[in-house]
Design a protein around this motif. Structure first.
Motif, PDB file in Angstrom:
ATOM      1  N   MET A  70       0.497   5.132 -23.675  1.00  0.00           N
ATOM      2  CA  MET A  70      -0.494   4.351 -22.984  1.00  0.00           C
ATOM      3  C   MET A  70      -0.974   5.145 -21.769  1.00  0.00           C
ATOM      4  SD  MET A  70      -0.249   0.535 -21.186  1.00  0.00           S
ATOM      5  CE  MET A  70       1.067   0.042 -22.207  1.00  0.00           C
ATOM      6  N   SER A  71      -2.283   5.231 -21.603  1.00  0.00           N
ATOM      7  CA  SER A  71      -2.844   5.982 -20.481  1.00  0.00           C
ATOM      8  C   SER A  71      -2.624   5.216 -19.178  1.00  0.00           C
ATOM      9  CB  SER A  71      -4.333   6.236 -20.701  1.00  0.00           C
ATOM     10  OG  SER A  71      -5.059   5.040 -20.501  1.00  0.00           O
ATOM     11  N   LYS A  72      -2.615   5.961 -18.065  1.00  0.00           N
ATOM     12  CA  LYS A  72      -2.467   5.340 -16.753  1.00  0.00           C
ATOM     13  C   LYS A  72      -3.622   4.377 -16.487  1.00  0.00           C
ATOM     14  CE  LYS A  72       0.142   8.945 -14.450  1.00  0.00           C
ATOM     15  NZ  LYS A  72       0.162   9.904 -13.349  1.00  0.00           N
ATOM     16  N   ARG A  73      -4.807   4.761 -16.922  1.00  0.00           N
ATOM     17  CA  ARG A  73      -5.990   3.913 -16.695  1.00  0.00           C
ATOM     18  C   ARG A  73      -5.848   2.584 -17.431  1.00  0.00           C
ATOM     19  NH1 ARG A  73     -12.168   5.872 -17.672  1.00  0.00           N
ATOM     20  NH2 ARG A  73     -13.128   3.999 -16.853  1.00  0.00           N
ATOM     21  N   PHE A  74      -5.399   2.615 -18.676  1.00  0.00           N
ATOM     22  CA  PHE A  74      -5.213   1.388 -19.450  1.00  0.00           C
ATOM     23  C   PHE A  74      -4.107   0.534 -18.826  1.00  0.00           C
ATOM     24  CE2 PHE A  74      -3.273  -1.088 -22.871  1.00  0.00           C
ATOM     25  CZ  PHE A  74      -4.388  -1.812 -23.287  1.00  0.00           C
ATOM     26  N   ALA A  75      -3.025   1.175 -18.401  1.00  0.00           N
ATOM     27  CA  ALA A  75      -1.910   0.447 -17.791  1.00  0.00           C
ATOM     28  C   ALA A  75      -2.360  -0.234 -16.503  1.00  0.00           C
ATOM     29  CB  ALA A  75      -0.743   1.393 -17.518  1.00  0.00           C
ATOM     30  N   ALA A  76      -3.178   0.453 -15.698  1.00  0.00           N
ATOM     31  CA  ALA A  76      -3.671  -0.144 -14.455  1.00  0.00           C
ATOM     32  C   ALA A  76      -4.564  -1.345 -14.755  1.00  0.00           C
ATOM     33  CB  ALA A  76      -4.433   0.897 -13.643  1.00  0.00           C
TER      34      ALA A  76
ATOM     35  N   GLU B 254      -4.396  -3.243 -17.396  1.00  0.00           N
ATOM     36  CA  GLU B 254      -3.516  -4.308 -17.891  1.00  0.00           C
ATOM     37  C   GLU B 254      -2.799  -4.995 -16.729  1.00  0.00           C
ATOM     38  OE1 GLU B 254       0.264  -4.179 -20.684  1.00  0.00           O
ATOM     39  OE2 GLU B 254      -1.573  -3.632 -21.760  1.00  0.00           O
ATOM     40  N   ASP B 255      -2.347  -4.201 -15.745  1.00  0.00           N
ATOM     41  CA  ASP B 255      -1.698  -4.778 -14.561  1.00  0.00           C
ATOM     42  C   ASP B 255      -2.661  -5.684 -13.791  1.00  0.00           C
ATOM     43  OD1 ASP B 255       0.677  -3.474 -15.098  1.00  0.00           O
ATOM     44  OD2 ASP B 255       0.330  -1.858 -13.638  1.00  0.00           O
ATOM     45  N   ARG B 256      -3.917  -5.241 -13.626  1.00  0.00           N
ATOM     46  CA  ARG B 256      -4.909  -6.063 -12.942  1.00  0.00           C
ATOM     47  C   ARG B 256      -5.157  -7.355 -13.707  1.00  0.00           C
ATOM     48  NH1 ARG B 256      -7.459  -1.167 -11.960  1.00  0.00           N
ATOM     49  NH2 ARG B 256      -8.891  -1.471 -13.705  1.00  0.00           N
ATOM     50  N   SER B 257      -5.215  -7.252 -15.019  1.00  0.00           N
ATOM     51  CA  SER B 257      -5.432  -8.430 -15.853  1.00  0.00           C
ATOM     52  C   SER B 257      -4.288  -9.423 -15.680  1.00  0.00           C
ATOM     53  CB  SER B 257      -5.575  -8.023 -17.315  1.00  0.00           C
ATOM     54  OG  SER B 257      -5.715  -9.153 -18.129  1.00  0.00           O
ATOM     55  N   THR B 258      -3.069  -8.927 -15.631  1.00  0.00           N
ATOM     56  CA  THR B 258      -1.903  -9.783 -15.424  1.00  0.00           C
ATOM     57  C   THR B 258      -1.951 -10.414 -14.043  1.00  0.00           C
ATOM     58  OG1 THR B 258      -0.592  -8.407 -16.909  1.00  0.00           O
ATOM     59  CG2 THR B 258       0.631  -9.825 -15.408  1.00  0.00           C
ATOM     60  N   ASP B 259      -2.330  -9.635 -13.019  1.00  0.00           N
ATOM     61  CA  ASP B 259      -2.450 -10.166 -11.655  1.00  0.00           C
ATOM     62  C   ASP B 259      -3.497 -11.271 -11.589  1.00  0.00           C
ATOM     63  OD1 ASP B 259      -0.547  -8.372 -10.789  1.00  0.00           O
ATOM     64  OD2 ASP B 259      -1.986  -6.977  -9.890  1.00  0.00           O
ATOM     65  N   ILE B 260      -4.621 -11.058 -12.247  1.00  0.00           N
ATOM     66  CA  ILE B 260      -5.694 -12.059 -12.247  1.00  0.00           C
ATOM     67  C   ILE B 260      -5.224 -13.326 -12.943  1.00  0.00           C
ATOM     68  CG2 ILE B 260      -7.987 -12.613 -13.177  1.00  0.00           C
ATOM     69  CD1 ILE B 260      -8.666  -9.596 -12.677  1.00  0.00           C
TER      70      ILE B 260
END
Length: 185
Positions: free
Chosen positions: A1-7, A9-15
């Motif tokens: 998983m790329s760092k960009r995709f992981a970031a 996904e993290d933002r999506s989880t935070d939202i």
């Protein structure tokens, strides 16, 4: 998983987490006696602003419903005001007859000029109205209920860390070809 995709996904989880803890249903604030007590403890004044332009068909019912429930029965709202963009129908007369304070947006801060429309009504209300909390309600709601107002006020009175509340709901979208059951609001 790329760092960009992981970031992302993290933002999506935070939202999603934020939305889960900061989304409320009006029923959570339906104890109007408790809301009145919270308002009294806070020492704040509450204004309801109804921005209008040619809304004589619905404005009377809105004011009657909101005044009877949120001013006369439960003293939650201190002021109900109509800020109008220059209606050519009887909007202002009807609003006055049913007990709302009425103002023409063009008469508020006249040195700032006038740009007829809802946006002007909203920002000029901040200058004109007396409330520490201002609740904006559309003037064309056919199924108006006090919950449209107390659902917005509840989080502000009960959770001081919350400074802004925005409603969302489904309402029919009416076209000349017919009605789509949701899509408005």
């Amino acid at each position: 998983m790329s760092k960009r995709f992981a970031a992302r996904e993290d933002r999506s989880t935070d939202i999603k987490s934020w939305l889960k803890t900061n989304t409320f249903h009006h029923s959570a604030f339906s104890d109007l006696k408790a809301l009145v007590a919270a308002k009294e403890r806070s020492g704040q004044k509450i204004s309801v602003c109804i921005p209008t332009l040619n809304e004589e068909q619905t404005i009377g019912k809105e004011i009657v419903v909101l005044r009877s429930e949120l001013q006369l029965r439960y003293p939650l709202v201190d002021e109900i005001a109509v800020i109008d963009s220059g209606s050519t129908d009887r909007t202002l007369e009807v609003a006055r007859e049913f007990g709302a304070d009425t103002y023409l947006a063009a008469d508020i801060l006249p040195d700032m000029g006038s740009k007829r429309g809802k946006g002007e009504n909203l920002w000029k209300a901040i200058y004109q109205l007396k409330g520490d909390i201002i609740v904006y309600i559309d003037a064309d709601i056919k199924n108006i209920h006090a919950r449209f107002v107390y659902g917005l006020i509840g989080p502000l009175l009960n959770m001081p860390e919350i400074k802004y509340v925005k409603a969302f709901y489904d309402r029919p979208l009416i076209f000349s070809e017919g009605v789509r059951p949701s899509g408005g609001g």
